[in-house]
Write a protein that holds these residues in place. Sequence first.
Motif, PDB file in Angstrom:
ATOM      1  N   THR A 399       0.828  -1.211   0.000  1.00  0.00           N
ATOM      2  CA  THR A 399       0.000   0.000   0.000  1.00  0.00           C
ATOM      3  C   THR A 399       0.857   1.254   0.000  1.00  0.00           C
ATOM      4  O   THR A 399       0.586   2.213  -0.736  1.00  0.00           O
ATOM      5  CB  THR A 399      -0.932   0.011   1.233  1.00  0.00           C
ATOM      6  N   GLY A 400       1.898   1.257   0.813  1.00  0.00           N
ATOM      7  CA  GLY A 400       2.782   2.416   0.879  1.00  0.00           C
ATOM      8  C   GLY A 400       3.500   2.688  -0.423  1.00  0.00           C
ATOM      9  O   GLY A 400       3.715   3.846  -0.800  1.00  0.00           O
ATOM     10  N   VAL A 401       3.850   1.626  -1.159  1.00  0.00           N
ATOM     11  CA  VAL A 401       4.585   1.769  -2.420  1.00  0.00           C
ATOM     12  C   VAL A 401       3.682   2.256  -3.547  1.00  0.00           C
ATOM     13  O   VAL A 401       4.045   3.165  -4.304  1.00  0.00           O
ATOM     14  CB  VAL A 401       5.259   0.440  -2.806  1.00  0.00           C
ATOM     15  N   ILE A 402       2.491   1.675  -3.675  1.00  0.00           N
ATOM     16  CA  ILE A 402       1.634   1.973  -4.838  1.00  0.00           C
ATOM     17  C   ILE A 402       0.734   3.186  -4.621  1.00  0.00           C
ATOM     18  O   ILE A 402       0.105   3.655  -5.566  1.00  0.00           O
ATOM     19  CB  ILE A 402       0.769   0.760  -5.218  1.00  0.00           C
ATOM     20  N   SER A 403       0.662   3.701  -3.386  1.00  0.00           N
ATOM     21  CA  SER A 403      -0.249   4.822  -3.130  1.00  0.00           C
ATOM     22  C   SER A 403       0.448   5.959  -2.393  1.00  0.00           C
ATOM     23  O   SER A 403       0.272   6.136  -1.181  1.00  0.00           O
ATOM     24  CB  SER A 403      -1.464   4.331  -2.324  1.00  0.00           C
ATOM     25  N   PRO A 404       1.244   6.759  -3.101  1.00  0.00           N
ATOM     26  CA  PRO A 404       1.912   7.898  -2.454  1.00  0.00           C
ATOM     27  C   PRO A 404       0.911   8.909  -1.892  1.00  0.00           C
ATOM     28  O   PRO A 404       1.196   9.572  -0.893  1.00  0.00           O
ATOM     29  CB  PRO A 404       2.746   8.501  -3.587  1.00  0.00           C
ATOM     30  N   LYS A 405      -0.263   9.024  -2.527  1.00  0.00           N
ATOM     31  CA  LYS A 405      -1.280   9.958  -2.037  1.00  0.00           C
ATOM     32  C   LYS A 405      -1.747   9.547  -0.642  1.00  0.00           C
ATOM     33  O   LYS A 405      -1.986  10.391   0.229  1.00  0.00           O
ATOM     34  CB  LYS A 405      -2.467   9.995  -2.999  1.00  0.00           C
ATOM     35  N   PHE A 406      -1.860   8.243  -0.434  1.00  0.00           N
ATOM     36  CA  PHE A 406      -2.275   7.747   0.885  1.00  0.00           C
ATOM     37  C   PHE A 406      -1.186   8.015   1.926  1.00  0.00           C
ATOM     38  O   PHE A 406      -1.482   8.387   3.061  1.00  0.00           O
ATOM     39  CB  PHE A 406      -2.589   6.253   0.816  1.00  0.00           C
ATOM     40  N   ARG A 407       0.078   7.835   1.523  1.00  0.00           N
ATOM     41  CA  ARG A 407       1.183   8.102   2.447  1.00  0.00           C
ATOM     42  C   ARG A 407       1.179   9.554   2.910  1.00  0.00           C
ATOM     43  O   ARG A 407       1.530   9.858   4.043  1.00  0.00           O
ATOM     44  CB  ARG A 407       2.533   7.815   1.778  1.00  0.00           C
ATOM     45  N   LYS A 408       0.757  10.457   2.019  1.00  0.00           N
ATOM     46  CA  LYS A 408       0.809  11.888   2.314  1.00  0.00           C
ATOM     47  C   LYS A 408      -0.484  12.409   2.943  1.00  0.00           C
ATOM     48  O   LYS A 408      -0.624  13.610   3.171  1.00  0.00           O
ATOM     49  CB  LYS A 408       1.092  12.669   1.029  1.00  0.00           C
ATOM     50  N   LEU A 409      -1.437  11.525   3.233  1.00  0.00           N
ATOM     51  CA  LEU A 409      -2.721  11.951   3.790  1.00  0.00           C
ATOM     52  C   LEU A 409      -2.526  12.717   5.102  1.00  0.00           C
ATOM     53  O   LEU A 409      -1.839  12.261   6.011  1.00  0.00           O
ATOM     54  CB  LEU A 409      -3.605  10.721   4.046  1.00  0.00           C
ATOM     55  N   ASP A 410      -3.135  13.893   5.184  1.00  0.00           N
ATOM     56  CA  ASP A 410      -3.071  14.721   6.383  1.00  0.00           C
ATOM     57  C   ASP A 410      -4.466  15.273   6.646  1.00  0.00           C
ATOM     58  O   ASP A 410      -5.026  15.988   5.814  1.00  0.00           O
ATOM     59  CB  ASP A 410      -2.066  15.857   6.179  1.00  0.00           C
ATOM     60  N   LEU A 411      -5.034  14.940   7.802  1.00  0.00           N
ATOM     61  CA  LEU A 411      -6.394  15.359   8.126  1.00  0.00           C
ATOM     62  C   LEU A 411      -6.445  16.672   8.903  1.00  0.00           C
ATOM     63  O   LEU A 411      -7.502  17.103   9.336  1.00  0.00           O
ATOM     64  CB  LEU A 411      -7.086  14.260   8.945  1.00  0.00           C
ATOM     65  N   GLN A 412      -5.304  17.315   9.079  1.00  0.00           N
ATOM     66  CA  GLN A 412      -5.259  18.534   9.882  1.00  0.00           C
ATOM     67  C   GLN A 412      -6.114  19.647   9.274  1.00  0.00           C
ATOM     68  O   GLN A 412      -6.790  20.385   9.991  1.00  0.00           O
ATOM     69  CB  GLN A 412      -3.819  19.017  10.035  1.00  0.00           C
ATOM     70  N   LYS A 413      -6.106  19.755   7.940  1.00  0.00           N
ATOM     71  CA  LYS A 413      -6.902  20.795   7.280  1.00  0.00           C
ATOM     72  C   LYS A 413      -8.389  20.549   7.483  1.00  0.00           C
ATOM     73  O   LYS A 413      -9.166  21.494   7.678  1.00  0.00           O
ATOM     74  CB  LYS A 413      -6.556  20.852   5.792  1.00  0.00           C
ATOM     75  N   ASP A 414      -8.811  19.284   7.429  1.00  0.00           N
ATOM     76  CA  ASP A 414     -10.212  18.958   7.690  1.00  0.00           C
ATOM     77  C   ASP A 414     -10.582  19.374   9.108  1.00  0.00           C
ATOM     78  O   ASP A 414     -11.655  19.935   9.350  1.00  0.00           O
ATOM     79  CB  ASP A 414     -10.444  17.449   7.531  1.00  0.00           C
ATOM     80  N   LEU A 415      -9.699  19.083  10.049  1.00  0.00           N
ATOM     81  CA  LEU A 415      -9.933  19.434  11.448  1.00  0.00           C
ATOM     82  C   LEU A 415     -10.106  20.929  11.605  1.00  0.00           C
ATOM     83  O   LEU A 415     -11.047  21.404  12.261  1.00  0.00           O
ATOM     84  CB  LEU A 415      -8.759  18.941  12.300  1.00  0.00           C
ATOM     85  N   GLU A 416      -9.233  21.702  10.990  1.00  0.00           N
ATOM     86  CA  GLU A 416      -9.294  23.157  11.122  1.00  0.00           C
ATOM     87  C   GLU A 416     -10.569  23.710  10.497  1.00  0.00           C
ATOM     88  O   GLU A 416     -11.181  24.650  11.006  1.00  0.00           O
ATOM     89  CB  GLU A 416      -8.065  23.778  10.484  1.00  0.00           C
ATOM     90  N   THR A 417     -11.000  23.122   9.376  1.00  0.00           N
ATOM     91  CA  THR A 417     -12.226  23.551   8.712  1.00  0.00           C
ATOM     92  C   THR A 417     -13.430  23.392   9.637  1.00  0.00           C
ATOM     93  O   THR A 417     -14.248  24.301   9.798  1.00  0.00           O
ATOM     94  CB  THR A 417     -12.454  22.766   7.422  1.00  0.00           C
ATOM     95  N   TYR A 418     -13.561  22.219  10.240  1.00  0.00           N
ATOM     96  CA  TYR A 418     -14.709  21.946  11.083  1.00  0.00           C
ATOM     97  C   TYR A 418     -14.660  22.723  12.405  1.00  0.00           C
ATOM     98  O   TYR A 418     -15.670  23.137  12.949  1.00  0.00           O
ATOM     99  CB  TYR A 418     -14.841  20.445  11.360  1.00  0.00           C
ATOM    100  N   GLU A 419     -13.456  22.947  12.917  1.00  0.00           N
ATOM    101  CA  GLU A 419     -13.328  23.714  14.166  1.00  0.00           C
ATOM    102  C   GLU A 419     -13.743  25.173  13.957  1.00  0.00           C
ATOM    103  O   GLU A 419     -14.221  25.826  14.876  1.00  0.00           O
ATOM    104  CB  GLU A 419     -11.891  23.658  14.684  1.00  0.00           C
ATOM    105  N   ASN A 420     -13.539  25.688  12.717  1.00  0.00           N
ATOM    106  CA  ASN A 420     -13.835  27.088  12.441  1.00  0.00           C
ATOM    107  C   ASN A 420     -15.252  27.322  11.928  1.00  0.00           C
ATOM    108  O   ASN A 420     -15.622  28.446  11.635  1.00  0.00           O
ATOM    109  CB  ASN A 420     -12.838  27.628  11.399  1.00  0.00           C
ATOM    110  N   GLU A 421     -16.075  26.239  11.834  1.00  0.00           N
ATOM    111  CA  GLU A 421     -17.453  26.418  11.369  1.00  0.00           C
ATOM    112  C   GLU A 421     -18.238  27.230  12.374  1.00  0.00           C
ATOM    113  O   GLU A 421     -18.102  27.089  13.585  1.00  0.00           O
ATOM    114  CB  GLU A 421     -18.130  25.057  11.166  1.00  0.00           C
ATOM    115  N   ASN A 422     -19.120  28.032  11.860  1.00  0.00           N
ATOM    116  CA  ASN A 422     -19.966  28.888  12.691  1.00  0.00           C
ATOM    117  C   ASN A 422     -19.153  29.847  13.563  1.00  0.00           C
ATOM    118  O   ASN A 422     -19.624  30.274  14.600  1.00  0.00           O
ATOM    119  CB  ASN A 422     -20.889  28.040  13.579  1.00  0.00           C
TER     120      ASN A 422
END
Length: 422
Positions: A399-422
């Motif tokens: 999985t690590g070899v064939i999916s560089p996009k998965f290796r680089k997955l970072d959920l921090q931006k999603d977290l910041e988006t939801y924390e700043n809602e409303n």
Amino acid sequence: MRKTDPYAALRYREFNIFLLVRFALVFAWTMQFVVIEWEVYSLTKDPLSLGIIGLMEVIPAVSLALFAGHVVDQKEKKGLLVKCIVGFSIISLGLFLLTWPMVVSGWSSNIILYSVYFLVFLGGIVRAFLGPTIFSLFALIVPKKVYPNAATWSTSIWQMAAVVGPAVAGFSIHWIGVHWSMCLIFGFTIFALITLTKISTKPIMNPKIGEPVMQSLKEGLKFVFGTKIILGALTLDMIAVLFGGAVALLPIYAQDILKVGPEGFGILRAAPAVGALLMMFTSAYFPLNKNAGMKLLAAVFGFGLCIIVFGLSTWFWLSVIALFFSGLTDGISMIIRQTILQLRTPDHMRGRVASVNSMFVGSSNELGAFESGLTAKLMGTVTAVVFGGAMTLFTVVLTGVISPKFRKLDLQKDLETYENEN
């Protein structure tokens, strides 16, 4: 950037009630599975019989999963969960009666065995609806801005219950026997049902009420297979659980290899629980969102190593240590995967996505039990466990070899988006 609040989700009353319900259900379900494993192996002394238990549950769970996801997206979630718990309670009551000497006196071992398999099969039907319902209800209890924190707590509670339940089963078999262990399980299902009444009825979020079944299922599958991050996380965890299902063979290790009896069996089952408990508190204070892809790969790789060490060990305490770290690494994997699913799934598709998740990962626990039982029968128990761990390592590397996009997955931006809602 706002300071992380490790207790953000716990500040919502209904979420705390939800956690109690989820813990009680998972605790009872996993405890019941272990008690059944012990009873069936005691009756048959055949490793394959342990695999058949998993197969009996996974057949209806997988067969009905997609349809269940459609139903969950179309119906009110609390009412569905009530029906699931009632079904679970009836099954637990049936198993309680099947393990009562006064009831089964004069029954042959085969009749008892096939009756257990039948009730496990009915449990698979209930489970097909239970997972998607809980996943969908979760999203209606807390606001999106605390999804990541709520996912951490919810997953940790699931993980704790999933390993504490079997651990308690091991001890309760030793202390009060199989029959009264089943009575305890039935009590937890009733507790979950009563506690659920404290959660209010929730609105149906699906704008396509009455959508044809086939069209609904097609849309759900298209979303999952089109969202590569979700697909990658599900596939990775599925393979790890499928081939790393060594815990299904713990009755054999406790009785025949390590020779530690029911008490040692309870300690072995408790070891992953301690690891999961530690991970719960740690992840609440130190979120796993940043560099989530690499953390997930590392966790599953570590899980595979632990399974190999456990399989080769003939020293009881080394086996306990290996299982402790397997619980810790599995906890990391579960938290990250559930966070991905909660953040990346639209509200109106949660039931269908959760049903696909149950097909990929949830049912792989039972398929893993069957795979472990079958390979133990063909290869021998130790070889089967080591083989499973090695396959897990291979999957992570691939999985690590064939999916560089998965290796680089970072959920921090999603977290910041939801924390700043409303």
